[in-house]
Design a protein around this motif. Structure first.
Motif, mmCIF file in Angstrom:
data_model
loop_
_atom_site.group_PDB
_atom_site.id
_atom_site.type_symbol
_atom_site.label_atom_id
_atom_site.label_comp_id
_atom_site.label_asym_id
_atom_site.label_seq_id
_atom_site.Cartn_x
_atom_site.Cartn_y
_atom_site.Cartn_z
ATOM 1 N N PHE A 17 0.835 -1.204 0.000
ATOM 2 C CA PHE A 17 0.000 0.000 0.000
ATOM 3 C C PHE A 17 0.872 1.258 0.000
ATOM 4 C CE2 PHE A 17 -1.919 3.403 2.519
ATOM 5 C CZ PHE A 17 -3.112 3.613 1.842
ATOM 6 N N LEU A 18 1.865 1.315 0.887
ATOM 7 C CA LEU A 18 2.712 2.503 0.982
ATOM 8 C C LEU A 18 3.464 2.751 -0.319
ATOM 9 C CD1 LEU A 18 4.221 2.087 4.573
ATOM 10 C CD2 LEU A 18 2.343 3.583 3.860
ATOM 11 N N ASP A 19 3.836 1.691 -0.993
ATOM 12 C CA ASP A 19 4.600 1.807 -2.231
ATOM 13 C C ASP A 19 3.782 2.406 -3.367
ATOM 14 O OD1 ASP A 19 6.978 1.485 -3.673
ATOM 15 O OD2 ASP A 19 6.379 -0.491 -4.420
ATOM 16 N N ARG A 20 2.476 2.509 -3.195
ATOM 17 C CA ARG A 20 1.598 2.964 -4.284
ATOM 18 C C ARG A 20 0.989 4.330 -4.005
ATOM 19 N NH1 ARG A 20 2.154 1.073 -8.924
ATOM 20 N NH2 ARG A 20 -0.062 0.960 -9.451
ATOM 21 N N GLN A 21 1.529 5.060 -3.021
ATOM 22 C CA GLN A 21 0.972 6.367 -2.656
ATOM 23 C C GLN A 21 1.793 7.494 -3.277
ATOM 24 O OE1 GLN A 21 -2.032 6.159 -0.923
ATOM 25 N NE2 GLN A 21 -1.555 4.004 -1.352
ATOM 26 N N TYR A 22 1.106 8.450 -3.870
ATOM 27 C CA TYR A 22 1.738 9.607 -4.513
ATOM 28 C C TYR A 22 1.033 10.874 -4.043
ATOM 29 C CZ TYR A 22 4.012 6.339 -7.705
ATOM 30 O OH TYR A 22 4.789 5.328 -8.226
ATOM 31 N N VAL A 23 1.744 11.987 -4.130
ATOM 32 C CA VAL A 23 1.118 13.277 -3.874
ATOM 33 C C VAL A 23 1.263 14.145 -5.114
ATOM 34 C CG1 VAL A 23 1.442 13.248 -1.380
ATOM 35 C CG2 VAL A 23 3.229 14.226 -2.840
ATOM 36 N N SER A 24 0.308 15.042 -5.298
ATOM 37 C CA SER A 24 0.324 15.958 -6.438
ATOM 38 C C SER A 24 0.097 17.371 -5.920
ATOM 39 C CB SER A 24 -0.771 15.592 -7.442
ATOM 40 O OG SER A 24 -0.840 16.552 -8.479
ATOM 41 N N ILE A 25 1.044 18.255 -6.231
ATOM 42 C CA ILE A 25 0.936 19.663 -5.874
ATOM 43 C C ILE A 25 1.191 20.484 -7.130
ATOM 44 C CG2 ILE A 25 1.789 21.524 -4.394
ATOM 45 C CD1 ILE A 25 2.784 19.403 -2.460
ATOM 46 N N ASP A 26 0.246 21.325 -7.485
ATOM 47 C CA ASP A 26 0.353 22.159 -8.684
ATOM 48 C C ASP A 26 0.624 21.313 -9.929
ATOM 49 O OD1 ASP A 26 0.047 24.373 -7.013
ATOM 50 O OD2 ASP A 26 2.204 24.594 -6.750
ATOM 51 N N GLY A 27 0.032 20.105 -9.958
ATOM 52 C CA GLY A 27 0.166 19.233 -11.117
ATOM 53 C C GLY A 27 1.420 18.404 -11.158
ATOM 54 N N SER A 28 2.302 18.550 -10.169
ATOM 55 C CA SER A 28 3.551 17.788 -10.124
ATOM 56 C C SER A 28 3.400 16.628 -9.151
ATOM 57 C CB SER A 28 4.710 18.696 -9.696
ATOM 58 O OG SER A 28 5.907 17.962 -9.574
ATOM 59 N N GLU A 29 3.620 15.396 -9.641
ATOM 60 C CA GLU A 29 3.456 14.202 -8.822
ATOM 61 C C GLU A 29 4.784 13.747 -8.227
ATOM 62 O OE1 GLU A 29 1.434 10.967 -10.653
ATOM 63 O OE2 GLU A 29 -0.357 12.150 -11.156
ATOM 64 N N THR A 30 4.726 13.276 -6.983
ATOM 65 C CA THR A 30 5.898 12.751 -6.285
ATOM 66 C C THR A 30 5.500 11.476 -5.567
ATOM 67 O OG1 THR A 30 6.711 15.005 -5.882
ATOM 68 C CG2 THR A 30 7.700 13.237 -4.581
ATOM 69 N N LYS A 31 6.336 10.455 -5.668
ATOM 70 C CA LYS A 31 6.109 9.245 -4.873
ATOM 71 C C LYS A 31 6.232 9.625 -3.406
ATOM 72 C CE LYS A 31 7.467 4.352 -4.872
ATOM 73 N NZ LYS A 31 7.596 4.070 -3.441
ATOM 74 N N PHE A 32 5.216 9.354 -2.623
ATOM 75 C CA PHE A 32 5.159 9.916 -1.282
ATOM 76 C C PHE A 32 6.078 9.196 -0.302
ATOM 77 C CE2 PHE A 32 2.794 10.642 2.839
ATOM 78 C CZ PHE A 32 3.240 11.957 2.985
ATOM 79 N N VAL A 33 6.105 7.881 -0.322
ATOM 80 C CA VAL A 33 6.916 7.124 0.627
ATOM 81 C C VAL A 33 8.171 6.625 -0.083
ATOM 82 C CG1 VAL A 33 6.977 5.247 2.307
ATOM 83 C CG2 VAL A 33 4.820 6.424 1.847
ATOM 84 N N THR A 166 -8.556 0.470 6.779
ATOM 85 C CA THR A 166 -9.056 1.753 7.290
ATOM 86 C C THR A 166 -7.923 2.586 7.873
ATOM 87 O OG1 THR A 166 -11.213 0.792 7.780
ATOM 88 C CG2 THR A 166 -10.643 2.836 8.913
ATOM 89 N N ALA A 167 -7.082 1.944 8.666
ATOM 90 C CA ALA A 167 -6.018 2.668 9.357
ATOM 91 C C ALA A 167 -5.018 3.276 8.388
ATOM 92 C CB ALA A 167 -5.304 1.731 10.326
ATOM 93 N N ALA A 168 -4.643 2.539 7.359
ATOM 94 C CA ALA A 168 -3.641 3.034 6.413
ATOM 95 C C ALA A 168 -4.157 4.243 5.645
ATOM 96 C CB ALA A 168 -3.241 1.921 5.439
ATOM 97 N N VAL A 169 -5.428 4.202 5.261
ATOM 98 C CA VAL A 169 -6.011 5.339 4.540
ATOM 99 C C VAL A 169 -6.032 6.576 5.438
ATOM 100 C CG1 VAL A 169 -8.143 6.228 3.520
ATOM 101 C CG2 VAL A 169 -7.347 3.922 2.950
ATOM 102 N N ASN A 170 -6.413 6.401 6.706
ATOM 103 C CA ASN A 170 -6.428 7.533 7.630
ATOM 104 C C ASN A 170 -5.023 8.058 7.908
ATOM 105 O OD1 ASN A 170 -9.198 7.898 8.093
ATOM 106 N ND2 ASN A 170 -9.256 6.195 9.539
ATOM 107 N N ALA A 171 -4.071 7.160 7.947
ATOM 108 C CA ALA A 171 -2.686 7.579 8.182
ATOM 109 C C ALA A 171 -2.191 8.478 7.057
ATOM 110 C CB ALA A 171 -1.789 6.353 8.317
ATOM 111 N N ILE A 172 -2.397 8.052 5.832
ATOM 112 C CA ILE A 172 -1.940 8.849 4.683
ATOM 113 C C ILE A 172 -2.707 10.163 4.609
ATOM 114 C CG2 ILE A 172 -1.798 8.929 2.173
ATOM 115 C CD1 ILE A 172 0.305 7.154 3.389
ATOM 116 N N ARG A 173 -4.020 10.108 4.872
ATOM 117 C CA ARG A 173 -4.825 11.341 4.863
ATOM 118 C C ARG A 173 -4.230 12.383 5.796
ATOM 119 N NH1 ARG A 173 -7.906 12.926 8.673
ATOM 120 N NH2 ARG A 173 -8.053 10.863 9.648
#
Length: 623
Positions: A17-33, A166-173
């Motif tokens: 799950f952690l390996d598949r999380q990304y963030v996007s700011i101003d259209g630029s994506e970054t692998k989060f973990v 549930t916990a992982a989604v809340n953690a990333i949020r």
């Protein structure tokens, strides 16, 4: 149609799950973990440890040497990355978990995301009590993971493998929320880590978390603009939020458009280059004379991404005018409302843009004369020059040593600092060339952050020189990730200012009537039976060499400059032991810090200091 699933242990599912999380700011994506830092023990080695060995995916594993140190490194990594990428940290149960609590608090106080995955007691309780388990007979559910509740922005205990979803989604949020980010703890019972479950494949789909810039409400902008229009001596205070929201260009444009000087907190230093005409330097207890005098006379404070710590406000004594008003731009509503401010709960960049448009339409301009601000800045820079070149008859003054470092290393290099007298001197005297070159942890002022933080910054910015600016007290408290920097081939340079003890607090004692007690590294005296003998002679350079680092010593200005040039050519982590004269730090400059002073003492000096404290309290803002 049946839902597609995959059978995994809880630990394997968490990593996927952690390996598949990304963030996007101003259209630029970054692998989060980016990866996981860890120290294994019986509480996590056969669960998350086995999962990292066999199924880590794209996650990098970094071996920590001290649990607190590795979390500091992860915190610094996230801070240096502008909170756009993190490391998770895993430990065993018991001491390993508790070692992370201090660093968790450091991350939370500084609003930096870090994910903590401590092992926990067996959920089944079959081996009971298991090695390192706490036994609280009044509440048997309590474990060494419960203290994280006090220092985490989100906390959960995964007692069934399916609970992870549930916990992982809340953690990333929580981790990606600019207003609520900090330490997040998922306590992982060691048996549950290894239990399998049929997880839906949808749980592991690539997920992009859009971090939207929150604009201010139109009404908040109108209210703030109306207030500002009636003020002639405003002062901008740039906090860490100005950097995390990438608002530095907007901040400069706003200040220039309306002729408003800018003061900087520790977290906000570097938001403007030191030589920008409107940058009047540090604010507060560790502030410049220019910024503190402007704060005292200001009729309006515009806080941009600051949480207004007592060091920023000089324990609420910095803003002396009774009619001084506040406008705060902050993503966190609680911070925006501080000091009775007109709150603009918004992204700093968006808030400055909207407020700037409103003030431009109104034709606003501050009442400062350019010559007044230029003269204040010139006089302060002259004082910095004086301290940077100050000679001392007993040896190298701390302020001069910092001046040599500042003038010798590359302006784009990263300096990391956290505790003692050095943060005050750095805040006042360091000439930062721009954003993310000045990396200060001063929300928690956590001794031991410096070396670990430098390693984390080097992981985040491998193409830059990284310097840990640390006192001997902090170095002795925690330096273990120096070894990790050697292991990972990420060079850091440790600038160890050796002044014979916890001299910052020694100085604080003496300022408030004490003769000095228990804060210097001295041998016990046979005459007094106290620690008043000779200074201990500790060879820090030899210690660093024993770990595999390169090392130099400097006791003069010439030796220090030569050592800095030699260290720059080294390819592995290097330590420079800098002998400085105790008590040669800077101080004062129209600031005050409220510390509790005893009302009753056998010392006349202490009781006089108490009376002075009571007198100063008459002038502070309340609450």
């Amino acid at each position: 149609m049946a839902e597609r699933t995959i059978r995994l242990t809880m630990a394997q599912a968490l990593l996927r799950f952690l390996d598949r999380q990304y963030v996007s700011i101003d259209g630029s994506e970054t692998k989060f973990v980016k990866g996981v830092m860890g120290i294994f023990g019986h509480g996590n080695v056969t669960g998350i440890g086995e999962a990292l060995e066999r199924s880590a995916g794209g996650l990098t594993f970094v071996q920590g040497k001290n649990e607190q140190g590795m979390v500091h490194a992860a915190t610094a990594f996230a801070k240096q990355n502008g909170r756009r990428q993190i490391f998770a940290c895993t430990s065993s149960i018991g001491p390993g978990a508790l070692n992370m609590v201090t660093a968790a608090a450091t991350a939370t106080v500084n609003r930096i995301p870090v994910l903590l995955l401590p092992g926990d007691n067996f959920a089944s309780r079959q081996p009971d009590p298991v090695l390192q388990q706490l036994e609280m007979n009044w509440d048997y559910t309590i474990s060494a993971c419960d203290p994280f509740k006090a220092v985490s922005k989100y906390w959960d205990r995964i007692v069934r493998p399916e609970q992870l979803m549930t916990a992982a989604v809340n953690a990333i949020r929580t981790l990606v929320d600019p207003a609520e980010t900090g330490a997040v703890t998922l306590a992982l019972p060691q048996d549950v880590q290894a239990e399998a479950y049929e997880y839906p494949l949808a749980f592991f789909e690539r997920t992009v978390h859009a971090i939207d810039r929150r604009p201010p409400s139109a009404e908040a902008v109108r209210r703030a603009a109306r207030l500002i229009e009636g003020k002639k001596r405003p002062l901008l205070i740039a906090g860490g939020g100005a950097l995390y929201s990438a608002a530095t260009d907007r901040l400069a444009a706003f200040a220039e458009a309306f002729g408003i000087p800018v003061a900087e907190t520790q977290a906000g230093k570097g938001a403007l280059p030191w030589n920008h005409p409107l940058n009047v330097g540090a604010i507060g207890v560790t502030g410049s004379l220019a910024a503190n005098r402007l704060a005292r006379e200001a009729d309006l404070i515009i806080g941009v991404g600051t949480r207004y710590s007592d060091f920023t406000t000089s324990s609420k004594s910095a803003f002396a005018r009774p009619d001084a008003a506040f406008v705060n731009l902050n993503a966190n509503g609680a911070d925006a409302a501080k000091l009775g401010a007109l709150a603009m709960t918004c992204d700093a960049r968006e808030g400055l843009a909207a407020l700037g448009e409103a003030l431009a339409a109104a034709g606003y301009r501050s009442g400062y004369e350019a010559a007044e601000l230029a003269d204040l800045k010139r006089r302060w820079e002259s004082e910095v020059d004086r301290l940077h070149t100050l000679e001392h008859e007993d040896g190298l003054a701390q302020t001069r040593a910092l001046g040599i470092v500042n003038g010798t290393i590359d302006p784009s290099a990263i300096v990391v600092c956290a505790a003692g007298s050095l943060p005050g001197d750095m805040h006042r005297l360091w000439r930062a060339s721009g954003p993310r070159t000045y990396h200060m942890e001063y929300g928690f002022s956590c001794m031991g952050y410096e070396v670990s933080g430098a390693f984390g910054a080097a992981l985040a910015d491998p193409d830059k020189e990284v310097y840990a600016v640390v006192g001997d007290g902090s170095y002795l408290m925690l330096h273990s990730e120096l070894i990790t920097s050697l292991q990972e081939g990420r060079k850091i340079t440790v600038l160890l200012f050796a002044n014979g003890g916890f001299q910052c607090i020694h100085h604080l004692q003496r300022e408030h009537g004490s003769d000095g007690f228990g804060n210097e590294f001295r041998y016990r005296s046979a005459d007094t039976e106290r620690l008043t003998g000779a200074y201990m002679d500790i060879d820090y350079a030899a210690h660093a060499r024993s770990l595999g680092a390169k090392a130099y010593k400097a006791e003069t200005a010439e030796q220090l400059k030569e050592a800095l040039l030699l260290a720059k050519r080294e390819t592995v982590s290097t330590l420079i032991e800098i002998r400085v004269v105790p008590g040669t730090n800077s101080g004062g400059y129209d600031s005050w810090w409220h510390v509790g002073v005893p009302e009753v003492s056998s010392s006349d000096a202490v009781e006089a200091a108490h009376r002075n404290m009571k007198e100063r309290l008459r002038a502070v803002r309340r609450p």
